[in-house]
Design a protein around this motif. Structure first.
Motif, mmCIF file in Angstrom:
data_model
loop_
_atom_site.group_PDB
_atom_site.id
_atom_site.type_symbol
_atom_site.label_atom_id
_atom_site.label_comp_id
_atom_site.label_asym_id
_atom_site.label_seq_id
_atom_site.Cartn_x
_atom_site.Cartn_y
_atom_site.Cartn_z
ATOM 1 N N ALA A 106 37.232 41.041 49.156
ATOM 2 C CA ALA A 106 36.770 41.381 47.809
ATOM 3 C C ALA A 106 35.268 41.140 47.676
ATOM 4 C CB ALA A 106 37.535 40.570 46.770
ATOM 5 N N ALA A 107 34.793 40.036 48.238
ATOM 6 C CA ALA A 107 33.363 39.716 48.178
ATOM 7 C C ALA A 107 32.531 40.784 48.880
ATOM 8 C CB ALA A 107 33.105 38.345 48.798
ATOM 9 N N VAL A 108 32.996 41.248 50.015
ATOM 10 C CA VAL A 108 32.273 42.286 50.756
ATOM 11 C C VAL A 108 32.231 43.579 49.960
ATOM 12 C CG1 VAL A 108 32.370 43.755 52.815
ATOM 13 C CG2 VAL A 108 32.689 41.291 53.034
ATOM 14 N N LEU A 109 33.359 43.985 49.403
ATOM 15 C CA LEU A 109 33.406 45.232 48.631
ATOM 16 C C LEU A 109 32.542 45.164 47.369
ATOM 17 C CD1 LEU A 109 37.154 46.245 48.916
ATOM 18 C CD2 LEU A 109 35.189 47.499 49.800
ATOM 19 N N LEU A 110 32.505 43.992 46.742
ATOM 20 C CA LEU A 110 31.731 43.835 45.511
ATOM 21 C C LEU A 110 30.269 43.452 45.772
ATOM 22 C CD1 LEU A 110 34.396 41.945 43.378
ATOM 23 C CD2 LEU A 110 33.613 44.306 43.078
ATOM 24 N N PRO A 164 44.208 42.172 43.773
ATOM 25 C CA PRO A 164 44.635 43.572 43.881
ATOM 26 C C PRO A 164 43.438 44.495 44.161
ATOM 27 C CG PRO A 164 45.620 42.547 41.957
ATOM 28 C CD PRO A 164 44.601 41.589 42.492
ATOM 29 N N ARG A 165 43.586 45.359 45.145
ATOM 30 C CA ARG A 165 42.501 46.254 45.546
ATOM 31 C C ARG A 165 42.062 47.175 44.403
ATOM 32 N NH1 ARG A 165 40.222 48.008 50.233
ATOM 33 N NH2 ARG A 165 39.322 50.077 50.187
ATOM 34 N N ASP A 166 43.012 47.670 43.610
ATOM 35 C CA ASP A 166 42.632 48.583 42.538
ATOM 36 C C ASP A 166 41.745 47.899 41.494
ATOM 37 O OD1 ASP A 166 44.759 47.022 41.674
ATOM 38 O OD2 ASP A 166 45.723 48.629 40.558
ATOM 39 N N VAL A 167 41.951 46.593 41.273
ATOM 40 C CA VAL A 167 41.104 45.847 40.343
ATOM 41 C C VAL A 167 39.679 45.745 40.900
ATOM 42 C CG1 VAL A 167 40.730 43.572 39.299
ATOM 43 C CG2 VAL A 167 43.023 44.538 39.378
ATOM 44 N N VAL A 168 39.574 45.447 42.189
ATOM 45 C CA VAL A 168 38.258 45.324 42.827
ATOM 46 C C VAL A 168 37.530 46.672 42.806
ATOM 47 C CG1 VAL A 168 37.068 44.863 45.024
ATOM 48 C CG2 VAL A 168 38.936 43.373 44.264
ATOM 49 N N MET A 169 38.250 47.744 43.104
ATOM 50 C CA MET A 169 37.614 49.062 43.129
ATOM 51 C C MET A 169 37.163 49.480 41.729
ATOM 52 S SD MET A 169 37.510 49.405 46.264
ATOM 53 C CE MET A 169 36.792 51.016 46.443
ATOM 54 N N ALA A 170 37.953 49.168 40.707
ATOM 55 C CA ALA A 170 37.560 49.488 39.332
ATOM 56 C C ALA A 170 36.331 48.682 38.925
ATOM 57 C CB ALA A 170 38.715 49.212 38.381
ATOM 58 N N LEU A 171 36.296 47.415 39.305
ATOM 59 C CA LEU A 171 35.149 46.570 38.993
ATOM 60 C C LEU A 171 33.909 47.048 39.738
ATOM 61 C CD1 LEU A 171 34.159 44.085 37.493
ATOM 62 C CD2 LEU A 171 34.883 42.704 39.443
ATOM 63 N N ARG A 172 34.104 47.486 40.953
ATOM 64 C CA ARG A 172 32.991 47.982 41.763
ATOM 65 C C ARG A 172 32.372 49.233 41.120
ATOM 66 N NH1 ARG A 172 33.422 49.671 48.121
ATOM 67 N NH2 ARG A 172 31.405 50.681 48.198
#
Length: 76
Positions: A14-18, A57-65
Motif C-alpha cells: 500500500a505504501a508503494v502504491l500510494l 483492501p486494494r480497491d480502497v488504496v486505488m481509490a485513494l491513489r
C-alpha cells in the motif's frame, strides 16, 4: 466478512502504491483514515514482538491513489 475475490495488500504494498512511507500507512490506519483488516494473534500491551497481520483492501488504496494526485496540488 470479506468477499472471496477481495484482493488485499500488505502495508508495504500500500505504501508503494500510494508513494508514502510505511509509518504513514500505519498512522492513517490508527487514525481511521485508511480502513484495514487485522487478523492473527493480537499483540499484548508492552509486548515487543509482532502480532497479527494488517491487510488493506486494494480497491480502497486505488481509490485513494486516484483522489490524491500530488501533481495537481499547488505548491505552497
Amino acid at each position: 466478512m470479506l468477499p472471496a475475490d477481495q484482493e488485499l495488500l500488505t502495508v508495504r504494498e500500500a505504501a508503494v502504491l500510494l508513494r508514502i512511507s510505511k509509518p504513514t500507512v500505519y498512522r492513517w490506519i490508527d487514525n481511521g483514515d485508511l480502513p484495514a483488516i487485522r487478523y492473527g494473534q493480537p499483540r499484548a500491551e508492552g509486548d515487543p514482538r509482532r502480532g497479527g497481520a494488517i491487510r488493506i483492501p486494494r480497491d480502497v488504496v486505488m481509490a485513494l491513489r486516484e483522489t490524491t494526485n500530488p501533481s495537481t496540488e499547488e505548491a505552497a
